[in-house]
Design a protein around this motif. Structure first.
Motif, short mmCIF file in Angstrom:
data_model
loop_
_atom_site.label_atom_id
_atom_site.label_comp_id
_atom_site.label_asym_id
_atom_site.label_seq_id
_atom_site.Cartn_x
_atom_site.Cartn_y
_atom_site.Cartn_z
N MET A 60 0.85 -1.21 0.00
CA MET A 60 0.00 0.00 0.00
C MET A 60 0.88 1.25 0.00
SD MET A 60 -2.58 1.32 2.98
CE MET A 60 -3.15 3.00 2.98
N ASN A 61 0.54 2.22 -0.84
CA ASN A 61 1.29 3.46 -0.91
C ASN A 61 0.66 4.51 0.00
OD1 ASN A 61 3.11 2.48 -2.88
ND2 ASN A 61 1.62 2.90 -4.50
N LEU A 62 1.47 5.12 0.84
CA LEU A 62 0.98 6.20 1.70
C LEU A 62 0.92 7.51 0.91
CD1 LEU A 62 0.14 7.03 4.57
CD2 LEU A 62 2.55 7.56 5.03
N LEU A 63 1.88 7.69 0.01
CA LEU A 63 1.97 8.92 -0.79
C LEU A 63 2.09 8.55 -2.26
CD1 LEU A 63 2.44 12.11 -0.69
CD2 LEU A 63 4.88 11.55 -0.82
N LYS A 90 3.84 2.61 2.31
CA LYS A 90 3.64 2.82 3.75
C LYS A 90 4.61 1.95 4.55
CE LYS A 90 -0.03 2.72 7.27
NZ LYS A 90 0.16 4.11 7.71
N GLY A 91 5.26 2.55 5.56
CA GLY A 91 6.15 1.81 6.45
C GLY A 91 7.53 1.56 5.90
N GLU A 92 7.83 2.10 4.72
CA GLU A 92 9.15 1.88 4.11
C GLU A 92 9.90 3.20 3.99
OE1 GLU A 92 9.10 -0.37 0.50
OE2 GLU A 92 7.92 -2.00 1.36
N LEU A 93 11.19 3.07 3.68
CA LEU A 93 12.02 4.25 3.44
C LEU A 93 12.33 4.31 1.94
CD1 LEU A 93 14.82 5.66 5.63
CD2 LEU A 93 15.08 5.64 3.16
N ILE A 125 10.09 15.07 14.52
CA ILE A 125 9.53 13.86 15.14
C ILE A 125 9.11 14.06 16.59
CG2 ILE A 125 10.79 12.31 13.59
CD1 ILE A 125 12.78 11.79 15.89
N VAL A 126 9.10 15.33 17.06
CA VAL A 126 8.75 15.57 18.46
C VAL A 126 7.29 15.20 18.72
CG1 VAL A 126 8.08 18.01 18.17
CG2 VAL A 126 9.01 17.21 20.37
N GLU A 127 6.48 15.21 17.70
CA GLU A 127 5.13 14.64 17.76
C GLU A 127 5.06 13.50 16.75
OE1 GLU A 127 2.31 17.74 17.06
OE2 GLU A 127 2.48 18.54 19.09
N PRO A 128 4.21 12.50 16.99
CA PRO A 128 4.11 11.38 16.04
C PRO A 128 3.71 11.87 14.65
CG PRO A 128 3.00 10.86 18.10
CD PRO A 128 3.34 12.32 18.17
N ARG A 129 4.41 11.40 13.65
CA ARG A 129 4.11 11.73 12.26
C ARG A 129 3.93 10.44 11.46
NH1 ARG A 129 3.64 17.15 13.51
NH2 ARG A 129 5.60 18.01 14.24
N GLU A 130 3.08 10.51 10.45
CA GLU A 130 2.92 9.36 9.57
C GLU A 130 3.98 9.33 8.48
OE1 GLU A 130 -0.77 7.51 8.24
OE2 GLU A 130 -1.79 9.25 9.09
N LEU A 131 4.37 10.51 8.03
CA LEU A 131 5.33 10.62 6.93
C LEU A 131 6.37 11.67 7.26
CD1 LEU A 131 6.24 9.99 3.98
CD2 LEU A 131 4.64 11.77 3.23
N LEU A 132 7.63 11.29 7.08
CA LEU A 132 8.76 12.19 7.31
C LEU A 132 9.46 12.42 5.97
CD1 LEU A 132 10.32 13.58 9.63
CD2 LEU A 132 11.62 11.46 9.93
N GLU A 162 15.72 3.31 13.29
CA GLU A 162 14.79 3.17 14.42
C GLU A 162 13.42 3.77 14.10
OE1 GLU A 162 15.41 3.72 18.46
OE2 GLU A 162 17.55 3.25 18.46
N LEU A 163 13.43 4.91 13.42
CA LEU A 163 12.17 5.54 13.04
C LEU A 163 11.37 4.63 12.12
CD1 LEU A 163 13.36 9.20 12.38
CD2 LEU A 163 11.67 8.51 14.07
N LYS A 164 12.08 4.02 11.16
CA LYS A 164 11.41 3.11 10.23
C LYS A 164 10.85 1.90 10.98
CE LYS A 164 13.83 0.68 7.25
NZ LYS A 164 14.63 0.26 6.09
N ALA A 165 11.63 1.39 11.91
CA ALA A 165 11.18 0.23 12.71
C ALA A 165 9.95 0.59 13.56
CB ALA A 165 12.31 -0.26 13.60
N ALA A 166 9.82 1.87 13.90
CA ALA A 166 8.68 2.32 14.70
C ALA A 166 7.44 2.56 13.82
CB ALA A 166 9.03 3.60 15.45
N GLY A 167 7.58 2.33 12.51
CA GLY A 167 6.42 2.43 11.63
C GLY A 167 6.29 3.74 10.88
N VAL A 168 7.30 4.62 10.99
CA VAL A 168 7.25 5.90 10.28
C VAL A 168 7.63 5.67 8.81
CG1 VAL A 168 8.16 8.25 10.17
CG2 VAL A 168 7.85 7.14 12.39
N THR A 169 6.84 6.21 7.90
CA THR A 169 7.17 6.17 6.48
C THR A 169 8.09 7.36 6.18
OG1 THR A 169 5.02 5.20 6.00
CG2 THR A 169 6.21 6.15 4.15
N ILE A 170 9.16 7.11 5.42
CA ILE A 170 10.18 8.15 5.21
C ILE A 170 10.47 8.31 3.72
CG2 ILE A 170 12.52 8.91 5.79
CD1 ILE A 170 12.38 7.06 8.26
N LEU A 171 10.54 9.56 3.27
CA LEU A 171 11.00 9.89 1.93
C LEU A 171 12.22 10.78 2.06
CD1 LEU A 171 10.68 10.07 -1.19
CD2 LEU A 171 9.10 11.99 -0.82
N LEU A 172 13.35 10.30 1.54
CA LEU A 172 14.61 11.02 1.67
C LEU A 172 15.19 11.38 0.32
CD1 LEU A 172 16.87 9.15 4.31
CD2 LEU A 172 15.59 11.24 4.63
#
Length: 239
Positions: free
Chosen positions: A1-4, A28-31, A152-159, A182-192
């Motif tokens: 599933m794609n978050l973005l 979703k959930g990947e970097l 990340i000071v507040e929970p985010r779905e996408l970084l 660690e962020l990815k393991a916590a379920g944050v989706t990341i685009l770098l």
């Protein structure tokens, strides 16, 4: 599933046509790593996602919702955090005050989530060490840690982060890699967006390579890392 998802996104900045139909998926959930030569359109893509520049054509969808014409505060309010290449640190404020500004639910430092702060301090010890220091006095690496910590000071779905390793010493880059892991393991989706290939290889699940305002290749990072001919053709170098 794609978050973005971006479909056919075109962006004009004044008289300049920068993005020429960008198609991009962020699972979703990947970097996801966004790679490409300088001037390929990577930063413009991030700014278009965040509504800092609006797409002239195409669509940007987040969690199934069309966000193409939303304002930047509205987009941020959906749970998307953005760290620009400039980092956006308030130099005259302390580290604590920078963090408090980003913690929208907190009226003062005591209101910030203590468990989350301890987690951030473990990821980025410099943030705790210089808590009461002016942010402008920090080194480049420490400012980058603060910029990510604010995001990340507040929970985010996408970084979404633009070149987090730029100008950093290898030891700090390794620290940053561990933190993103660690962020990815916590379920944050990341685009770098990243120029450091070592950084990209160690962290990326998926990769998209841009050139001339378009995504020219998208797929798994592992497969891309193994294909030196493809790397040479798209980036002009081999990983």
């Amino acid at each position: 599933m794609n978050l973005l998802e971006l479909q056919g996104v075109q962006t004009h900045i004044g008289a300049y046509h920068i993005l020429h139909g960008v198609d991009l998926q962020v699972p979703k959930g990947e970097l996801t790593m966004l790679l490409g030569r300088n001037g390929a359109g990577k930063s413009t893509t991030l700014r278009t996602i965040m509504g800092l520049w609006h797409a002239s054509q195409g669509s940007v969808r987040f969690a199934g919702r069309d966000i193409t014409q939303l304002s930047t505060p509205q987009i941020a309010g959906l749970g998307i955090a953005y760290v620009p290449e400039t980092m956006g640190i308030f130099a005259d404020l302390t580290v604590k005050e920078n963090m408090l500004l980003a913690a929208r639910a907190a009226r003062n430092a005591q209101d910030m989530d203590d468990m989350r702060l301890k987690w951030i301090f473990r990821l980025f010890p410099a943030v705790e060490k210089f808590w009461n220091h002016p942010a402008g006095k920090l080194s480049g690496g420490q400012k980058q840690m603060l910029a990510v910590s604010r995001a990340i000071v507040e929970p985010r779905e996408l970084l979404i982060i633009d070149e987090p390793s730029k100008g950093l010493a290898p030891a700090i880059i390794n620290n940053m890699i561990d933190a993103f892991g660690e962020l990815k393991a916590a379920g944050v989706t990341i685009l770098l967006v990243e120029q450091n290939i070592h950084f990209a290889q160690r962290l990326g699940d998926t990769v998209a390579v841009m050139d001339n305002g378009r995504v020219m290749h998208a797929g798994s990072m592992a497969e891309f890392s193994a294909d030196t001919q493809l790397q040479q053709r798209l980036l002009g170098l081999a990983l």
